[in-house]
Design an enzyme around this catalytic site. Structure first.
Site: not given
Length: 326
Positions: A57, A82, A208, A212, A214, A308
């Site tokens: 990030k 989060s 995923e 979750g 989506d 990640s």
């Protein structure tokens, strides 16, 4: 005939790489004969758990923050996250000599909240199951004149995240497939832009948590689908709908999405610790889980994987992965 300019291009990712040079870490690429044998392919692990703030990030946060005009930068930055984007924006703000206000869910992992505060950010909490983090952050930004840097819905954020894949491919050369965790979709959008821009035939597989799904549902429907906020140990992927910008990229460039269970994520974290000698957080472990379970399907000869992040404290790691005596 009209054409639509994509929100992020390979040149944008290359430009972000130049901006991040000497600021972000060029993280290592790990190999394991044991993993190769289990997966039946040559696996190259891009270890973003060794990035600043412990996750990819920082790439996107710094790339976006560093482009703010001086007068805007002096007023400060707002963000919502989060945990990992929270830390990334907090550190980017400190590096650039400004301040940050971060909207975080009340149940964010304590280690991530403590790290965010440790970088000097002000933290505002909310209930992730009833509150609207975007509305809260935008209200704060309007009241204080802050610039909002979202965790994925921003071209400069996506371009920054794509530098992880760019570095991986610079080191490994052409790969047949790249596996990437998918939350809001920024890492995948940037990675797919970089990877497909360099090697159009590379297979982009997102992973995923089963609870979750989506993005998987959205790609299958051809439009963004919303689900209830998922309950999963992969807190960085506990989102209810893909971003609009990220989905516009991913629906063009992502080949498939596979799902893994929380138990499979725990097994992958344990495997990384015991066999690879690295610590990865649940969201970072999802693509490794897809490899170990065979969920990623038949693999080409050479495969890249982006791990990640590794932001998890010892107590939570032990609780998730289990401990034994003796």
């Amino acid at each position: 005939m009209t054409t639509t300019t994509p929100p992020v291009t390979l040149d944008d990712v290359r430009d972000a790489a130049a901006r991040l040079r000497g600021v972000a870490h060029r993280t290592p690429v790990l190999r394991s004969r044991t993993l190769d044998a289990l997966a039946g392919a040559e696996i190259h692990l891009k270890c973003e758990n060794f990035q600043r703030v412990g996750a990819f990030k920082f790439r996107g946060a710094y790339n976006a923050a560093s482009r703010l005009a001086p007068d805007q930068l002096s007023r400060g930055i707002a963000a919502y996250s989060s945990g990992n984007h929270a830390q990334a924006v907090a550190l980017a703000a400190r590096e650039l000599g400004t301040t940050a206000v971060i909207v975080m869910p009340e149940d964010a992992p304590p280690s991530k909240r403590a790290a965010t505060a440790g970088y000097g950010a002000e933290i505002v909490t909310y209930d992730r199951y009833t509150g609207d983090r975007v509305a809260i952050a935008e209200t704060l930004a309007a009241e204080r004149g802050l610039a909002v840097i979202p965790p994925y819905e921003h071209p400069h954020v996506m371009a920054g995240q794509g530098t992880a894949a760019l570095e991986l491919l610079e080191e490994t050369g052409e790969l047949g497939a790249l596996l990437t965790p998918v939350g809001g979709g920024g890492l995948m959008a940037g990675s797919a832009t970089a990877a497909k821009g360099l090697h159009p035939d590379i297979r982009m597989t997102g992973v995923e948590p089963e609870a979750g799904d989506d993005t998987k549902r959205s790609l299958e429907a051809g439009r963004r689908i919303s689900i209830p906020v998922p309950h999963t140990i992969a807190d960085g992927q506990a989102l209810h709908t893909p971003g609009a910008l990220t989905f516009s990229v991913n629906r063009r460039l992502v080949d498939d999405i596979v799902l893994v269970t929380d138990d499979e994520i725990r097994d992958a974290m344990r495997f990384a610790f015991e066999r690879l000698k690295i610590v990865i957080e649940p969201s970072g472990a999802t693509p490794l889980a897809a490899l170990l379970t065979g969920r990623a399907g038949p693999l080409p000869r050479r495969v890249g994987v982006i791990l990640s992040g590794g932001n998890i404290d010892a107590e939570r790691f032990a609780r998730l992965c289990g401990t034994t005596n003796g």
